[in-house]
Design a protein around this motif. Structure first.
Motif, PDB file in Angstrom:
ATOM      1  N   PHE A 246       0.827  -1.208   0.000  1.00 29.85           N
ATOM      2  CA  PHE A 246       0.000   0.000   0.000  1.00 29.85           C
ATOM      3  C   PHE A 246       0.866   1.265   0.000  1.00 29.85           C
ATOM      4  O   PHE A 246       0.505   2.267  -0.632  1.00 29.85           O
ATOM      5  N   LYS A 247       2.011   1.183   0.660  1.00 30.82           N
ATOM      6  CA  LYS A 247       2.929   2.323   0.626  1.00 30.82           C
ATOM      7  C   LYS A 247       3.536   2.470  -0.768  1.00 30.82           C
ATOM      8  O   LYS A 247       3.701   3.578  -1.273  1.00 30.82           O
ATOM      9  N   LEU A 248       3.868   1.331  -1.390  1.00 38.90           N
ATOM     10  CA  LEU A 248       4.377   1.356  -2.759  1.00 38.90           C
ATOM     11  C   LEU A 248       3.318   1.877  -3.722  1.00 38.90           C
ATOM     12  O   LEU A 248       3.619   2.632  -4.648  1.00 38.90           O
TER      13      LEU A 248
ATOM     14  N   VAL B  27       1.147   6.350  -7.047  1.00 43.04           N
ATOM     15  CA  VAL B  27       0.144   7.378  -7.324  1.00 43.04           C
ATOM     16  C   VAL B  27       0.792   8.757  -7.336  1.00 43.04           C
ATOM     17  O   VAL B  27       0.522   9.587  -8.214  1.00 43.04           O
ATOM     18  N   GLN B  28       1.639   9.000  -6.351  1.00 42.45           N
ATOM     19  CA  GLN B  28       2.316  10.297  -6.272  1.00 42.45           C
ATOM     20  C   GLN B  28       3.196  10.544  -7.500  1.00 42.45           C
ATOM     21  O   GLN B  28       3.213  11.654  -8.050  1.00 42.45           O
ATOM     22  N   THR B  29       3.901   9.522  -7.945  1.00 39.37           N
ATOM     23  CA  THR B  29       4.760   9.664  -9.118  1.00 39.37           C
ATOM     24  C   THR B  29       3.939   9.880 -10.385  1.00 39.37           C
ATOM     25  O   THR B  29       4.271  10.727 -11.224  1.00 39.37           O
ATOM     26  N   ALA B  30       2.847   9.111 -10.526  1.00 35.11           N
ATOM     27  CA  ALA B  30       1.982   9.269 -11.706  1.00 35.11           C
ATOM     28  C   ALA B  30       1.401  10.673 -11.768  1.00 35.11           C
ATOM     29  O   ALA B  30       1.306  11.279 -12.849  1.00 35.11           O
TER      30      ALA B  30
ATOM     31  N   ARG C  21      10.917   8.695 -18.089  1.00 29.65           N
ATOM     32  CA  ARG C  21      10.596   9.901 -17.319  1.00 29.65           C
ATOM     33  C   ARG C  21      10.224   9.570 -15.878  1.00 29.65           C
ATOM     34  O   ARG C  21      10.462  10.363 -14.966  1.00 29.65           O
ATOM     35  N   ILE C  22       9.629   8.403 -15.659  1.00 28.30           N
ATOM     36  CA  ILE C  22       9.335   7.986 -14.284  1.00 28.30           C
ATOM     37  C   ILE C  22      10.635   7.755 -13.522  1.00 28.30           C
ATOM     38  O   ILE C  22      10.767   8.124 -12.350  1.00 28.30           O
ATOM     39  N   ALA C  23      11.610   7.142 -14.205  1.00 24.25           N
ATOM     40  CA  ALA C  23      12.896   6.871 -13.567  1.00 24.25           C
ATOM     41  C   ALA C  23      13.666   8.159 -13.260  1.00 24.25           C
ATOM     42  O   ALA C  23      14.461   8.201 -12.318  1.00 24.25           O
TER      43      ALA C  23
ATOM     44  N   SER D 182       4.892   3.125 -12.510  1.00 24.74           N
ATOM     45  CA  SER D 182       5.400   3.834 -11.335  1.00 24.74           C
ATOM     46  C   SER D 182       5.563   2.904 -10.144  1.00 24.74           C
ATOM     47  O   SER D 182       6.594   2.932  -9.449  1.00 24.74           O
ATOM     48  N   THR D 183       4.553   2.076  -9.882  1.00 24.66           N
ATOM     49  CA  THR D 183       4.647   1.130  -8.762  1.00 24.66           C
ATOM     50  C   THR D 183       5.748   0.107  -9.017  1.00 24.66           C
ATOM     51  O   THR D 183       6.500  -0.255  -8.096  1.00 24.66           O
ATOM     52  N   GLU D 184       5.859  -0.335 -10.266  1.00 26.90           N
ATOM     53  CA  GLU D 184       6.913  -1.295 -10.606  1.00 26.90           C
ATOM     54  C   GLU D 184       8.294  -0.672 -10.456  1.00 26.90           C
ATOM     55  O   GLU D 184       9.234  -1.325  -9.981  1.00 26.90           O
ATOM     56  N   TYR D 185       8.408   0.578 -10.853  1.00 23.49           N
ATOM     57  CA  TYR D 185       9.690   1.274 -10.719  1.00 23.49           C
ATOM     58  C   TYR D 185      10.108   1.369  -9.256  1.00 23.49           C
ATOM     59  O   TYR D 185      11.255   1.049  -8.899  1.00 23.49           O
ATOM     60  N   HIS D 186       9.205   1.802  -8.397  1.00 22.28           N
ATOM     61  CA  HIS D 186       9.549   1.986  -6.987  1.00 22.28           C
ATOM     62  C   HIS D 186       9.905   0.656  -6.329  1.00 22.28           C
ATOM     63  O   HIS D 186      10.845   0.596  -5.512  1.00 22.28           O
TER      64      HIS D 186
END
Length: 289
Positions: free
Chosen positions: A4-6, A11-14, A104-106, A277-281
């Motif tokens: 849930f934190k991830l 969400v914040q990154t998106a 760009r997410i990275a 984004s979630t996968e990146y984090h």
């Protein structure tokens, strides 16, 4: 770090990279116009003054679709090209844009601009294209081997059933299994792409093989995170379909329907960014630890 934190970080990154929504939406509109225009003019020529022409705006109609195929049966190879060529171009565009999204997410602390977005699209295109070719093996194994075995097992179970309920239940269960297995294969190759960007590597085969070990050690947590984003996709889709069904399609209401459809497309683009984004984090956290 919990899923849930991830998810929250995703969400914040998106949202932080929301400018990509505009770039991706405009690219989608431009591509659609280029692809759909020939078909639109064909429909206008044949059905603009017919009753079927009034019904086209309500969705795909097999009657007029069949009429077009029959009328232009002598140009069948050309008709096939009308559908196959856009499909191929769409897949190439899909691969191309994925590079910009993940790139760009990275770049977490770098502002998204048109220049650096499309620069990443080009930078990662050939790497992601090779991953796409490798992924075809995975999808072949899934649909050509695994699902055939599962279908055979369900057939053995239902062939002697005295009622239709086992058949209905098995069909729904098989669909669910297909969706879940498909999500695993798709998630697997998503992480390969993300890892390539994080490590700035061109070694696609090595990244694919390494990913088996990476996901194998943390499979259920990674999959639950992926399915959590999938739930968001389902919610958006259900809301869209429900409201789209009750919206009137005639007259000026067509504009409202069009706007609603574009909002849905934006929501799909945003959830795509959320997946990455979630996968990146998760991948970044695991690789650096």
């Amino acid at each position: 770090m919990g899923i849930f934190k991830l998810f929250k970080l995703g969400v914040q990154t998106a949202n932080k990279k929301a400018r990509m929504l505009i770039y991706l939406w405009l690219t989608n509109i431009l591509f659609s116009l280029i692809v759909v225009s020939p078909v639109y003019f064909l429909l206008q020529k044949d059905f603009s003054k017919s009753l079927l022409g009034d019904q086209i705006g309500e969705g795909m109609n097999l009657i007029w679709f069949g009429d077009i195929i029959f009328k232009y049966r002598d140009f069948y190879p050309s008709l096939i090209g009308v559908f196959i060529i856009p499909a191929v171009l769409f897949f190439l565009l899909y691969i191309y844009l994925n590079g910009g999204i993940i790139g760009r997410i990275a770049a977490q602390d770098v502002k998204v601009t048109l220049s650096n977005f499309f620069s990443d699209c080009g930078k990662y295109f050939f790497r992601f294209f090779r991953i796409f070719l490798i992924s075809l093996i995975g999808y072949f194994v899934l649909f050509g081997v695994v699902m055939k075995l599962i279908s055979a097992l369900f057939t053995l179970w239902t062939k002697n059933a005295s009622t239709g309920w086992p058949q209905i239940f098995s069909s729904n269960l098989k669909l669910l299994i297909t969706v879940l297995l498909f999500s695993i294969v798709r998630m697997f190759f998503d992480y390969v792409r993300v890892r390539l960007v994080i490590k700035d590597s061109k070694k696609t085969i090595k990244a694919t093989l390494t990913n088996f070990s990476f996901l194998g050690k943390r499979f259920f947590k990674v999959w639950l995170l992926y399915l959590l984003v999938g739930v968001v996709v389902v919610i958006f889709s259900v809301v869209f379909i429900g409201i789209n069904q009750i919206l009137p399609k005639a007259g000026l209401f067509f504009i409202i329907v069009f706007i609603w459809q574009q909002l849905y497309i934006l929501s799909k683009i945003w959830t795509k960014m959320l997946f990455f984004s979630t996968e990146y984090h998760y991948a970044k956290k695991s690789i650096t630890n």
